[in-house]
Motif scaffolding. Structure first.
Motif, PDB file in Angstrom:
ATOM      1  N   PRO A   1      -0.835  82.171  13.552  1.00  0.00           N
ATOM      2  CA  PRO A   1      -1.116  81.099  14.513  1.00  0.00           C
ATOM      3  C   PRO A   1      -2.451  80.399  14.246  1.00  0.00           C
ATOM      4  O   PRO A   1      -2.536  79.164  14.290  1.00  0.00           O
ATOM      5  CB  PRO A   1      -1.134  81.827  15.862  1.00  0.00           C
ATOM      6  CG  PRO A   1      -0.305  83.046  15.656  1.00  0.00           C
ATOM      7  CD  PRO A   1      -0.559  83.460  14.234  1.00  0.00           C
TER       8      PRO A   1
ATOM      9  N   SER B   1      -2.598  76.495  12.873  1.00  0.00           N
ATOM     10  CA  SER B   1      -3.306  75.562  13.750  1.00  0.00           C
ATOM     11  C   SER B   1      -4.488  74.937  13.026  1.00  0.00           C
ATOM     12  O   SER B   1      -4.774  73.742  13.170  1.00  0.00           O
ATOM     13  CB  SER B   1      -3.804  76.294  15.008  1.00  0.00           C
ATOM     14  OG  SER B   1      -2.733  76.853  15.725  1.00  0.00           O
ATOM     15  N   SER B   2      -5.180  75.763  12.249  1.00  0.00           N
ATOM     16  CA  SER B   2      -6.307  75.279  11.464  1.00  0.00           C
ATOM     17  C   SER B   2      -5.869  74.186  10.489  1.00  0.00           C
ATOM     18  O   SER B   2      -6.515  73.127  10.382  1.00  0.00           O
ATOM     19  CB  SER B   2      -6.927  76.451  10.697  1.00  0.00           C
ATOM     20  OG  SER B   2      -7.868  76.019   9.752  1.00  0.00           O
TER      21      SER B   2
ATOM     22  N   ALA C   1      -3.286  72.236  10.731  1.00  0.00           N
ATOM     23  CA  ALA C   1      -2.912  71.026  11.471  1.00  0.00           C
ATOM     24  C   ALA C   1      -4.156  70.193  11.787  1.00  0.00           C
ATOM     25  O   ALA C   1      -4.161  68.961  11.631  1.00  0.00           O
ATOM     26  CB  ALA C   1      -2.183  71.407  12.762  1.00  0.00           C
ATOM     27  N   GLY C   2      -5.232  70.868  12.223  1.00  0.00           N
ATOM     28  CA  GLY C   2      -6.479  70.166  12.497  1.00  0.00           C
ATOM     29  C   GLY C   2      -7.087  69.561  11.250  1.00  0.00           C
ATOM     30  O   GLY C   2      -7.647  68.454  11.275  1.00  0.00           O
TER      31      GLY C   2
ATOM     32  N   SER D   1     -12.122  72.705  12.128  1.00  0.00           N
ATOM     33  CA  SER D   1     -10.729  73.127  11.891  1.00  0.00           C
ATOM     34  C   SER D   1     -10.640  74.110  10.735  1.00  0.00           C
ATOM     35  O   SER D   1      -9.926  75.120  10.816  1.00  0.00           O
ATOM     36  CB  SER D   1      -9.855  71.898  11.594  1.00  0.00           C
ATOM     37  OG  SER D   1      -9.832  71.019  12.687  1.00  0.00           O
TER      38      SER D   1
END
Length: 479
Positions: free
Chosen positions: A309, A313-314, A316-317, A358
């Motif tokens: 996760p 998520s990292s 995506a940022g 990120s």
């Protein structure tokens, strides 16, 4: 029950303390990277270097770190993890002294090469040592410590740039680069107070010494006589296993451009519209603070919510930040001088920080945590060496070509390219890298012995199971 919990906490603190000492070597690597970003401005002015020489100076550290990382695995298997950390500090010490006393560009480059070999050793050994001395429930945090130490070192380097910039030109950049020698000398000696990795001791047949370390680190230790072969140390989740056929490595995520932002942030901020040298150096301190703060956050989260996760998520940022940074810089570049739209300037500066944030909350620390987990004991040091080597090749490619790249395709275009590479990295990790949270190192081999299709089927089956049948424990469903 309360006494047992206190004992566990005490033993976890012991492992944390050992891992922190072992990871301090990474501070030196971060310092060299951070301080060089500002020092290059003064080196160019003092030694009259051109852009090609600046790129070579920036990237040669990673090229030589490749040499260090490829040899460090075998060295650590021969002399142990602890002495390898000490050796890395000694090599870095020699490089720092050479750079601090350099009378010309050739000597400076030689010092940078020596320091690079030390960096290769440091990047390989710190997460391996942390992984081998940590218990499964805190392993993600401890194997991420080298990344927080790198970020802390980068921040110190940025601050040193700002403070030492006030010295006369001939002394300023030499003081910036030479300061790394002081902590290197202290670490080379201080690391000898650390215990050796118990897993390495077992491989060497030194079971009694391993047992002594393990008793301070974990309560799950048993010893039994193993016939004529001597003592066998048995720890829950601690057995030497044969190598797997297929191990994944994701250090290629450094192609997303973090090295360009860390090393060339002064140029990027200038391109974004920050004019004065002091303002540029102050802005780079902000980059260091952001990087450190978000990696600290990642260390608090990695053993709670898992590797996947955070990592996805990292990414995506990173993709969003790079795309916006590319757009902002493109608009600024195409605007008349000193008439760039305010929104583009704000967007470009802000997205430098969101990109660093990120990267630091996922990709940065988890790369090292994950890479130190996926190899079996007999191949862990050498496997980590290969991982670091790939990482250094990626960083060398970025740092030694960034100036030429943005001159060829514009600085905005360079960051659009990095965004595309981040999309490829996200696809690779989503499809091929399972969760390792809470699993003993020796169980992770079983996960990687399966093909990715089998892992996907196992993940789907786990999701379909009733929550009551999923069991507790530390292992997250594989994906």
């Amino acid at each position: 029950m309360g006494e047992e919990k206190q004992n566990d906490e005490r033993k976890n603190k012991y492992a944390v303390g050992c891992s922190i000492i072992g990871s301090i070597i990474s501070v030196l690597m971060g310092y060299d990277t951070g301080v060089m970003s500002g020092a290059m401005l003064f080196i160019k002015e003092d030694l009259k270097t051109n852009d090609t020489q600046v790129q070579v100076l920036a990237g040669i550290l990673n090229v030589c770190a490749l040499v260090g990382s490829l040899t460090a695995g075998r060295v650590s298997d021969c002399v142990g993890r602890r002495l390898t950390i000490s050796l890395a500090a000694c090599i870095f010490l020699a490089g720092s002294v050479l750079m601090g006393l350099a009378p010309n560009f050739a000597t400076l480059l030689a010092g940078r090469c020596v320091a690079g070999v030390g960096v290769g050793y440091a990047l390989m050994i710190a997460p391996v040592y942390a992984a081998e001395i940590a218990s499964a429930d805190i392993r993600g945090s401890l194997t991420s410590l080298p990344e927080i130490c790198i970020s802390f070192g980068i921040l110190i380097g940025y601050v040193a740039n700002y403070l030492l910039a006030k010295l006369p030109l001939v002394y300023g950049w030499r003081a910036m680069l030479g300061l790394g020698a002081l902590p290197s000398a202290a670490l080379a000696l201080g690391v000898l107070a650390m215990p050796e990795s118990p897993r390495w001791l077992v491989v060497q047949g030194r079971a009694e010494e391993a047992l002594s370390v393990l008793r301070r680190r974990t309560k799950d230790v048993n010893v039994e006589r193993n016939g004529s072969k001597g003592w066998k140390v048995s720890v829950i989740g601690f057995h030497a296993l044969p190598p797997t056929n297929k191990m994944t490595n994701k250090n290629v995520t450094h192609l997303t451009g973090i090295e360009a932002v860390v090393l060339y942030s002064p140029r990027i901020f200038k391109a974004a519209g920050i004019a004065s040298r002091n303002s540029v150096l102050a802005a780079t301190i902000g980059v260091g603070v952001t990087k450190t703060a978000f990696i600290l956050t990642a260390i608090l989260l990695v053993d709670r919510i898992g590797r996947r996760p955070l990592y996805l998520s990292s990414l995506a940022g990173i993709i969003a930040s790079l795309a916006c940074l590319g757009m902002g810089l493109t608009v600024i570049e195409r605007s008349p001088p000193h008439h760039s739209p305010a929104w583009a300037v704000v967007l470009a500066i802000a997205t430098v920080f969101t990109f660093v944030a990120s990267f630091s909350i996922g990709v940065g620390p988890i790369t090292w945590a994950y890479s130190s987990e996926v190899y079996p004991l007999r191949l862990r040091a050498q496997g980590a060496s290969v991982g670091v080597a790939i990482n250094r090749v990626m960083n060398a490619g970025v740092s030694m070509t960034f100036v030429s790249l943005y001159k060829a395709i514009t600085i905005g275009g360079a960051f659009f390219l990095f965004a595309g590479l981040a999309v490829a990295a996200a696809t690779f990790f989503y499809l091929l890298c399972p969760e390792t949270q809470g699993k003993p190192l020796e169980e992770i081999e079983e996960v990687f012995s399966q093909g990715w299709r089998a892992r996907r089927r196992a993940s789907a089956a786990a999701v379909e199971m009733p929550a009551s049948g999923g069991g507790g424990g530390g292992g997250a469903p594989m994906a």
